[in-house]
Design a protein around this motif. Structure first.
Motif, mmCIF file in Angstrom:
data_model
loop_
_atom_site.group_PDB
_atom_site.id
_atom_site.type_symbol
_atom_site.label_atom_id
_atom_site.label_comp_id
_atom_site.label_asym_id
_atom_site.label_seq_id
_atom_site.Cartn_x
_atom_site.Cartn_y
_atom_site.Cartn_z
ATOM 1 N N UNK A 1 0.859 -1.195 0.000
ATOM 2 C CA UNK A 1 0.000 0.000 0.000
ATOM 3 C C UNK A 1 0.884 1.231 0.000
ATOM 4 N N UNK A 2 0.609 2.162 -0.908
ATOM 5 C CA UNK A 2 1.335 3.430 -0.970
ATOM 6 C C UNK A 2 0.359 4.543 -0.646
ATOM 7 N N UNK A 3 0.508 5.179 0.531
ATOM 8 C CA UNK A 3 -0.455 6.237 0.902
ATOM 9 C C UNK A 3 -0.299 7.478 0.022
ATOM 10 N N UNK A 4 -1.397 8.186 -0.157
ATOM 11 C CA UNK A 4 -1.406 9.447 -0.891
ATOM 12 C C UNK A 4 -1.148 10.565 0.114
ATOM 13 N N UNK A 5 0.055 11.144 0.058
ATOM 14 C CA UNK A 5 0.436 12.163 1.042
ATOM 15 C C UNK A 5 -0.407 13.433 0.924
ATOM 16 N N UNK A 6 -1.050 13.632 -0.215
ATOM 17 C CA UNK A 6 -1.840 14.852 -0.411
ATOM 18 C C UNK A 6 -3.212 14.769 0.254
ATOM 19 N N UNK A 7 -3.611 13.579 0.706
ATOM 20 C CA UNK A 7 -4.929 13.427 1.323
ATOM 21 C C UNK A 7 -4.777 12.986 2.776
ATOM 22 N N UNK A 8 -5.437 13.722 3.650
ATOM 23 C CA UNK A 8 -5.362 13.416 5.082
ATOM 24 C C UNK A 8 -6.113 12.132 5.393
ATOM 25 N N UNK A 9 -5.650 11.378 6.379
ATOM 26 C CA UNK A 9 -6.391 10.186 6.814
ATOM 27 C C UNK A 9 -7.766 10.574 7.356
ATOM 28 N N UNK A 10 -8.702 9.666 7.238
ATOM 29 C CA UNK A 10 -10.046 9.864 7.786
ATOM 30 C C UNK A 10 -10.073 9.154 9.138
ATOM 31 N N UNK A 11 -10.103 9.937 10.210
ATOM 32 C CA UNK A 11 -10.020 9.380 11.558
ATOM 33 C C UNK A 11 -11.360 9.533 12.260
ATOM 34 N N UNK A 12 -11.832 8.441 12.853
ATOM 35 C CA UNK A 12 -13.151 8.414 13.485
ATOM 36 C C UNK A 12 -13.012 7.901 14.907
ATOM 37 N N UNK A 13 -13.551 8.676 15.857
ATOM 38 C CA UNK A 13 -13.581 8.240 17.250
ATOM 39 C C UNK A 13 -14.784 7.331 17.461
ATOM 40 N N UNK A 14 -14.538 6.132 17.979
ATOM 41 C CA UNK A 14 -15.593 5.141 18.180
ATOM 42 C C UNK A 14 -15.815 4.964 19.681
ATOM 43 N N UNK A 15 -17.066 5.083 20.108
ATOM 44 C CA UNK A 15 -17.387 4.957 21.532
ATOM 45 C C UNK A 15 -17.752 3.522 21.875
ATOM 46 N N UNK A 16 -17.862 3.268 23.166
ATOM 47 C CA UNK A 16 -18.187 1.914 23.620
ATOM 48 C C UNK A 16 -19.599 1.503 23.232
ATOM 49 N N UNK A 17 -20.454 2.475 22.935
ATOM 50 C CA UNK A 17 -21.838 2.153 22.575
ATOM 51 C C UNK A 17 -22.060 2.051 21.069
ATOM 52 N N UNK A 18 -21.020 2.246 20.276
ATOM 53 C CA UNK A 18 -21.174 2.196 18.817
ATOM 54 C C UNK A 18 -21.369 0.766 18.335
ATOM 55 N N UNK A 19 -22.304 0.636 17.405
ATOM 56 C CA UNK A 19 -22.572 -0.661 16.778
ATOM 57 C C UNK A 19 -22.003 -0.654 15.363
ATOM 58 N N UNK A 20 -22.132 -1.793 14.700
ATOM 59 C CA UNK A 20 -21.671 -1.888 13.318
ATOM 60 C C UNK A 20 -22.435 -0.877 12.447
ATOM 61 N N UNK A 21 -23.731 -0.722 12.704
ATOM 62 C CA UNK A 21 -24.553 0.211 11.917
ATOM 63 C C UNK A 21 -24.168 1.658 12.188
ATOM 64 N N UNK A 22 -23.944 2.034 13.454
ATOM 65 C CA UNK A 22 -23.586 3.425 13.759
ATOM 66 C C UNK A 22 -22.188 3.743 13.262
ATOM 67 N N UNK A 23 -21.289 2.742 13.246
ATOM 68 C CA UNK A 23 -19.954 2.970 12.689
ATOM 69 C C UNK A 23 -20.044 3.270 11.194
ATOM 70 N N UNK A 24 -20.886 2.537 10.465
ATOM 71 C CA UNK A 24 -21.069 2.803 9.030
ATOM 72 C C UNK A 24 -21.563 4.224 8.807
#
Length: 476
Positions: A144-167
């Motif tokens: 995998x070669x990351x694209x340095x021009x695009x920032x990573x997409x970072x998501x904070x996940x809580x203890x109550x998050x489900x598969x559906x809420x993560x989507x």
């Protein structure tokens, strides 16, 4: 209108027997009746002229707008045909004039990366607290070669998050770069992640959980990176690959633009070893239809001019702008549309079949238009663009020349003048109303004073008569 003078006269009993209030009103109205009637008549005439000039000007601007829209939406552009329509469809940008034929061979279609996670019990299953990160770039085999021009997409996940809420959080945070949803099948519920088309739109999933490792209930269970032991991708992000006339090309999308002459392709299938042909031809039926519509629109404007600028009874019968419009209409068929046209190629609207009848109306010379379409299809097509030359540019100049408000000799200049004179008439009528009211008030004051004097004289006369009667009674 009542005034202090009217109440005084009433209180005094109107001793003279004359209705001075009505007299003041009548005198004031009569004093300005001539001016007011003249201005009212002139105002009615100006309103009719403003309405007529605005009607013609709107008809002209509507003509230019409608013709420009027909040309800009691409209906009149040359039609492209792909011999094997399953391989691609072709479109031509408004104003573009692709010519000739092209050979097309598609070896690969553009695709988007699709990643399916390991299963969980259901869409309501908890995914575990932590940080979920998507990095964009190029996935190539096990690297995998990351694209340095695009920032990573970072998501904070809580203890109550489900598969559906993560989507849902992925869809919100990615801005369309990654689409996420939950698919429930026989093996359980899985998170499906889809990127955009193109090799540069691959991605990896990094997950930092609570330390439980890649097991259900810990966020690390949903991580993915290319490798020998990693689950395979459902589809790999890649560019479309094709050749046009033997020249190899790539595109990050199956929608390919910027091709010779201004045409675009939408790729639909591969045809390795069996090239297909793209050809272009003039859109004769559409060009004939737009010329017919142009003739109809010009005849509609001509009919309005004949009615509104009739020498007898027309509100614009003596208007310079209307006369200028008549002259412009009469000269329109001879207007040079393509000043740089080659010898023998169509140059004027007349060459496209626009003809003038003796009564000033227009007709379409279908035979002349057909000859131009058959003998010079590319030259005719070139006349229907949005450039500095062409049918639209000619009609646009014709409309602007006759509707410009800055030129007093045009219809637009006439409209401006009539509107200015109408405003002056309204101002003058307002001034007359003020002067009439001032005269009425002055006359009322004068009549009130006269009535007081009459009342006083009558009172004195009554007293004298009383005294004379008393003296006469004593003498008897």
């Amino acid at each position: 209108m009542s005034s202090p003078g009217s109440s005084i006269i009433s209180a005094l009993g109107a001793g003279s027997g004359v209705d001075f209030i009505k007299l003041a009103d009548d005198i004031a109205a009569a004093s300005f009746a001539g001016q007011r009637n003249n201005l009212t008549s002139r105002r009615q005439s100006l309103e009719a002229q403003v309405s007529a000039a605005a009607q013609l000007r709107n008809a002209l601007t509507s003509l230019a707008s409608a013709l420009g829209e027909r040309i800009r939406n691409g209906d009149l552009a040359p039609r492209g045909v792909v011999a094997n329509p399953a391989v691609a469809t072709v479109s031509v940008a408004p104003g573009a004039l692709p010519r000739g034929t092209f050979s097309l061979e598609v070896s690969a279609l553009a695709s988007a990366q699709t990643l399916v996670s390991a299963p969980l019990a259901s869409s309501d299953a908890l995914v575990g607290e932590g940080t979920f990160t998507l990095r964009l770039g190029t996935v190539d085999g096990t690297s995998f070669t990351p694209d340095a021009a695009r920032d990573p997409i970072t998501i904070a996940v809580s203890a109550s998050d489900t598969l559906a809420s993560l989507a849902s959080k992925i869809n919100q945070a990615s801005g369309g770069a990654i689409a996420a949803y939950v698919a429930s099948g026989t093996g359980g519920a899985r998170l499906v992640l889809k990127g955009r088309e193109g090799a540069a739109n691959g991605f990896v999933v990094e997950a930092t959980g609570m330390g439980g490792g890649p097991v259900p209930g810990d966020l690390e269970y949903l991580a993915w990176a290319p490798g020998a032991s990693a689950p395979p991708l459902q589809s790999v992000a890649r560019d479309a690959a094709f050749s046009l006339d033997g020249v190899a090309m790539t595109s990050p999308s199956n929608r390919v633009t910027g091709l010779p002459g201004g045409f675009s392709l939408t790729l639909g299938a591969t045809n390795v070893g069996a090239p297909t042909t793209i050809s272009f031809g003039g859109n004769s039926s559409a060009l004939s239809a737009v010329m017919g519509d142009l003739v109809a629109a010009l005849n509609d404007i001509t009919a309005q001019v004949n009615e509104l600028a009739a020498p007898l009874g027309g509100p614009l019968g003596n208007d310079n702008g209307a006369r200028a419009l008549r002259r412009s209409l009469a000269a329109l068929a001879g207007e040079v549309v393509m000043p740089g046209a080659a010898a023998g190629a169509p140059r004027t609207l007349g060459d496209l079949g626009l003809a003038l009848n003796r009564d000033g109306t227009f007709r379409l010379d279908a035979a002349r238009l057909s000859r131009a379409l058959e003998d010079q299809p590319e030259a005719v097509a070139a006349m229907f663009t949005t450039g500095a030359s062409g049918v639209f540019a000619t009609i646009d100049r014709f409309v602007r020349a006759n509707s410009s408000i800055g030129n007093p000799g045009t219809l637009g200049g006439s409209l401006t003048r009539y509107e200015r004179e109408l405003a002056a008439s309204d101002a003058r009528l307002g001034k007359i109303a003020e002067q009439q009211e001032a005269l009425r008030l002055r006359l009322t004051r004068e009549f009130t004073a006269s009535e007081r004097r009459v009342a006083a004289a009558q009172s004195t006369l009554a007293f004298l008569r009383q005294q004379v009667d008393l003296w006469s009674a004593r003498e008897r």
